[in-house]
Design an enzyme around this catalytic site. Structure first.
Site, PDB file in Angstrom:
ATOM      1  N   CYS A  55       0.918  -1.214   0.165  1.00 11.17           N
ATOM      2  CA  CYS A  55       0.031  -0.047  -0.112  1.00 11.17           C
ATOM      3  C   CYS A  55       0.715   1.349  -0.001  1.00 11.17           C
ATOM      4  O   CYS A  55       1.490   1.615  -1.202  1.00 11.17           O
ATOM      5  CB  CYS A  55      -0.781  -0.085   1.110  1.00 11.17           C
ATOM      6  SG  CYS A  55      -2.440   1.106   0.971  1.00 11.17           S
ATOM      7  N   HIS A  91      -3.594  -5.313   0.280  1.00 12.07           N
ATOM      8  CA  HIS A  91      -3.060  -5.658   1.556  1.00 12.07           C
ATOM      9  C   HIS A  91      -3.231  -6.989   1.677  1.00 12.07           C
ATOM     10  O   HIS A  91      -3.910  -7.641   2.584  1.00 12.07           O
ATOM     11  CB  HIS A  91      -3.896  -4.990   2.705  1.00 12.07           C
ATOM     12  CG  HIS A  91      -3.499  -3.703   3.045  1.00 12.07           C
ATOM     13  ND1 HIS A  91      -2.595  -3.112   4.005  1.00 12.07           N
ATOM     14  CD2 HIS A  91      -3.929  -2.561   2.459  1.00 12.07           C
ATOM     15  CE1 HIS A  91      -2.379  -1.898   4.085  1.00 12.07           C
ATOM     16  NE2 HIS A  91      -3.386  -1.419   3.152  1.00 12.07           N
ATOM     17  N   GLU A 104      -1.219  -8.989   3.703  1.00 14.07           N
ATOM     18  CA  GLU A 104      -1.192  -9.559   4.921  1.00 14.07           C
ATOM     19  C   GLU A 104      -2.486  -9.563   5.779  1.00 14.07           C
ATOM     20  O   GLU A 104      -2.604 -10.509   6.518  1.00 14.07           O
ATOM     21  CB  GLU A 104      -0.186  -8.315   5.566  1.00 14.07           C
ATOM     22  CG  GLU A 104      -0.852  -7.266   6.324  1.00 14.07           C
ATOM     23  CD  GLU A 104      -1.063  -6.205   5.156  1.00 14.07           C
ATOM     24  OE1 GLU A 104      -1.816  -5.376   5.680  1.00 14.07           O
ATOM     25  OE2 GLU A 104      -0.827  -6.552   3.986  1.00 14.07           O
TER      26      GLU A 104
END
Length: 265
Positions: A126, A240, A242
């Protein structure tokens, strides 16, 4: 003869210990309410990929940054606030610019430049992907809705859980990212209103949203002459992974595993 055999076993054991060393992945932090913080989603994704996470506190001290870079085998630059456009790429701020944190800007730029100079692998997520443009001579769309009239994709998914994908991206065939994920299309989450506009030398766009907004960058060659370049692996994604990995899906875990493999070299 026995003595030589024992010596050989000792050397073999030492070699095995070195080869089995678990890589340490640095994770850039942010400051809030007097605390050094990073989302556990990053920490858990690094652990799941088989490495040791090390949170890096915000600092502008170049000696400390050099010491940190010397201690890690790979680096993740995390998401967060907007960058100061006037300082980093010479544009006046538009009305829709969100919070800017000058100290974090300086920290991130110094940290990624030091890591790239050393040649350690870097994953930007990001804001971390946008940092590639900010730190190495590119620029950003400060606010997609007001600056990119042709954009129609909702890039801020609002309260929808971060574990859910909300728009599609097309990944360039033959790119590093396509090889990592094993596909050329994916559905990703989205929490940004800025994006890479001018791509700096040494990088190429390898994924876009349906409206053309840049969703991934990777190294394509040497960086501009103004920047020290150790030639390491560099990948950035606007979404994202993660958050999705932390929620239990392995769809984007290969991104972290690829970073760990490169850090193990």
């Amino acid at each position: 003869m026995k003595r030589y055999f024992v010596a050989a076993l000792v050397l073999l054991g030492a070699f095995s210990a070195l080869s089995a060393k678990v890589p340490v992945i640095g994770i850039s932090a942010y400051e809030e309410n007097g605390r050094c913080q990073v989302n556990m989603t990053y920490v858990n994704s690094v652990r799941k990929a088989g490495a040791v996470p090390l949170v890096i506190p915000v600092t502008t001290d170049e000696a400390q940054i050099a010491a940190v870079v010397a201690a890690v085998d790979g680096l993740i630059m995390t998401g967060g606030e907007d960058f100061d456009p006037l300082k980093w790429y010479g544009e006046e701020p538009v009305r829709a610019l969100d919070e800017v944190v000058p100290r974090r800007d300086e920290f991130d730029v110094k940290l990624i430049r030091a890591a790239v100079a050393k040649g350690i692998p870097v994953l930007g997520i990001c804001r971390g992907e946008q940092l590639f443009a900010v730190a190495f001579g590119g620029s950003l769309w400060q606010d997609i809705p007001s600056q990119v009239p042709a954009s129609y994709v909702k890039h801020r998914q609002g309260p929808t859980t971060a574990a859910a994908g909300t728009h599609s991206i097309v990944i360039e065939k033959g790119s590093t990212l396509a090889g990592i994920l094993g596909k050329e299309k994916a559905v990703v989450n989205s929490f940004h209103h800025q994006a890479v506009k001018d791509v700096p030398q040494g990088f190429r766009v390898v994924a876009r949203a349906a409206d053309g907004i840049v969703e991934a960058l990777e190294r394509s060659g040497r960086l501009g002459a103004a920047y020290a370049d150790g030639g390491g692996w560099i990948l950035g994604v606007q979404f994202h992974p993660e958050a999705i990995t932390n929620a239990g899906s392995d769809e984007f875990l290969p991104i972290f595993q690829a970073l760990v493999r490169e850090a193990s070299r």
